[in-house]
Design a protein around this motif. Sequence first.
Motif, short mmCIF file in Angstrom:
data_model
loop_
_atom_site.label_atom_id
_atom_site.label_comp_id
_atom_site.label_asym_id
_atom_site.label_seq_id
_atom_site.Cartn_x
_atom_site.Cartn_y
_atom_site.Cartn_z
N LYS A 124 -23.94 44.48 7.57
CA LYS A 124 -24.37 44.87 8.90
C LYS A 124 -24.05 43.70 9.83
O LYS A 124 -23.98 42.54 9.39
CB LYS A 124 -25.86 45.17 8.93
N ALA A 125 -23.89 43.99 11.10
CA ALA A 125 -23.59 42.94 12.08
C ALA A 125 -24.62 41.81 11.95
O ALA A 125 -25.82 42.06 11.85
CB ALA A 125 -23.62 43.51 13.49
N GLY A 126 -24.12 40.57 11.88
CA GLY A 126 -24.98 39.40 11.77
C GLY A 126 -25.26 38.94 10.35
O GLY A 126 -25.69 37.81 10.14
N GLN A 127 -25.04 39.79 9.37
CA GLN A 127 -25.26 39.38 7.98
C GLN A 127 -24.15 38.44 7.54
O GLN A 127 -23.06 38.44 8.11
CB GLN A 127 -25.34 40.60 7.04
N HIS A 128 -24.44 37.64 6.51
CA HIS A 128 -23.45 36.65 6.07
C HIS A 128 -23.59 36.35 4.59
O HIS A 128 -24.58 36.71 3.96
CB HIS A 128 -23.63 35.36 6.87
N LEU A 129 -22.57 35.70 4.06
CA LEU A 129 -22.62 35.07 2.73
C LEU A 129 -22.54 33.58 2.98
O LEU A 129 -21.64 33.11 3.70
CB LEU A 129 -21.44 35.49 1.85
N GLU A 130 -23.46 32.85 2.40
CA GLU A 130 -23.47 31.39 2.59
C GLU A 130 -22.23 30.76 1.95
O GLU A 130 -21.54 31.40 1.15
CB GLU A 130 -24.74 30.79 2.00
N GLU A 131 -21.98 29.51 2.31
CA GLU A 131 -20.80 28.83 1.78
C GLU A 131 -20.86 28.78 0.26
O GLU A 131 -21.90 28.51 -0.32
CB GLU A 131 -20.69 27.42 2.34
N HIS A 132 -19.73 29.09 -0.35
CA HIS A 132 -19.63 29.10 -1.81
C HIS A 132 -18.18 28.86 -2.20
O HIS A 132 -17.30 28.76 -1.35
CB HIS A 132 -20.14 30.43 -2.39
N ARG A 133 -17.93 28.76 -3.50
CA ARG A 133 -16.57 28.57 -4.01
C ARG A 133 -16.44 29.29 -5.34
O ARG A 133 -17.43 29.61 -5.99
CB ARG A 133 -16.20 27.10 -4.12
N THR A 134 -15.19 29.52 -5.74
CA THR A 134 -14.91 30.23 -6.98
C THR A 134 -13.64 29.67 -7.63
O THR A 134 -12.80 29.09 -6.94
CB THR A 134 -14.76 31.75 -6.74
N SER A 135 -13.53 29.90 -8.91
CA SER A 135 -12.34 29.47 -9.64
C SER A 135 -11.16 30.42 -9.42
O SER A 135 -10.05 30.15 -9.87
CB SER A 135 -12.65 29.37 -11.14
N SER A 136 -11.39 31.52 -8.73
CA SER A 136 -10.35 32.53 -8.50
C SER A 136 -9.68 32.36 -7.15
O SER A 136 -10.31 31.92 -6.19
CB SER A 136 -10.97 33.93 -8.53
N GLN A 137 -8.42 32.76 -7.07
CA GLN A 137 -7.79 32.95 -5.77
C GLN A 137 -8.37 34.24 -5.20
O GLN A 137 -8.74 35.15 -5.95
CB GLN A 137 -6.28 33.10 -5.90
N LEU A 138 -8.43 34.32 -3.86
CA LEU A 138 -9.02 35.49 -3.22
C LEU A 138 -8.02 36.17 -2.31
O LEU A 138 -7.23 35.50 -1.62
CB LEU A 138 -10.22 35.09 -2.35
N LEU A 139 -8.07 37.49 -2.29
CA LEU A 139 -7.42 38.30 -1.27
C LEU A 139 -8.55 39.07 -0.60
O LEU A 139 -9.24 39.85 -1.26
CB LEU A 139 -6.40 39.26 -1.87
N VAL A 140 -8.77 38.82 0.67
CA VAL A 140 -9.87 39.43 1.42
C VAL A 140 -9.26 40.44 2.38
O VAL A 140 -8.51 40.07 3.29
CB VAL A 140 -10.68 38.37 2.19
N GLN A 141 -9.57 41.72 2.17
CA GLN A 141 -9.06 42.79 3.02
C GLN A 141 -10.22 43.33 3.86
O GLN A 141 -11.24 43.74 3.30
CB GLN A 141 -8.50 43.93 2.18
N VAL A 142 -10.06 43.34 5.16
CA VAL A 142 -11.08 43.93 6.03
C VAL A 142 -10.72 45.40 6.21
O VAL A 142 -9.66 45.73 6.75
CB VAL A 142 -11.15 43.21 7.39
N LEU A 143 -11.60 46.27 5.72
CA LEU A 143 -11.36 47.70 5.81
C LEU A 143 -11.99 48.31 7.05
O LEU A 143 -11.55 49.36 7.53
CB LEU A 143 -11.92 48.41 4.56
N ARG A 144 -13.06 47.67 7.53
CA ARG A 144 -13.78 48.18 8.69
C ARG A 144 -14.45 47.01 9.41
O ARG A 144 -14.93 46.09 8.77
CB ARG A 144 -14.84 49.18 8.22
#
Length: 163
Positions: free
Chosen positions: A61-81
Motif C-alpha cells: 500500500k502507498a507508504g509501506q516499505h521494506l527496510e534496508e536488507h541484503r541477499t546473496s542473490s542477484q535481483l530482477l525487480v519488475q514493477v507490475l503496478r
Amino acid sequence: MSAINQGAEEQGKQGEQETEAAPGNLIVFDVRNLARFRDEGPYVQVLSDIGAARLVLFAFKAGQHLEEHRTSSQLLVQVLRGRITFTAAGNSVRLQAGMLLQVEAQVPHHVVALTNAVLLVTMVPSPAYHSLEREVFHHLTPLVTRTVGASEQGGEHAIKREQ
C-alpha cells in the motif's frame, strides 16, 4: 511478531495442499488475483523456489516499505503496478509499472511504495542468505518448489505445486 510474519501465518492457515507436477508442465501464476493489499504491512508470496531462482510477489500500500536488507542473490525487480522508490548502495531510483531493475548480490537496498504497488522479484539463484529471512520468508511456503532426489541424477526433477 512483525506485520509481514502475521501475513505469512495467515497464508499458512489457508490449508494449501501440495501436489506434484510432472517436469515440463507449464505453471501459470495469475499475479492480478494473487496480489493482496494489507493494512498491516506488505503482502509477500513466494510463487516459486526451484533452487536456480526464487520468484516473489510483493504488494505494497502507498507508504509501506521494506527496510534496508541484503541477499546473496542477484535481483530482477519488475514493477507490475504503481510507483516505488528503490534505493541501493545510497542511490535512489523511482520506478513505475513496466520498469525493470537489476541489482547485484550483497548490495544493501530498500523499497518504499509511493502508490499502491505490485512487484515481482526474481532472485537468482535462490538465496543462500537473506538478511530479512526471518521477517519476510520464514513462514512462507512457495506455491511451486523443485526437489532433486538421489535417483534423479540425470537432471530430472520433481516439481511440487501448492493448491
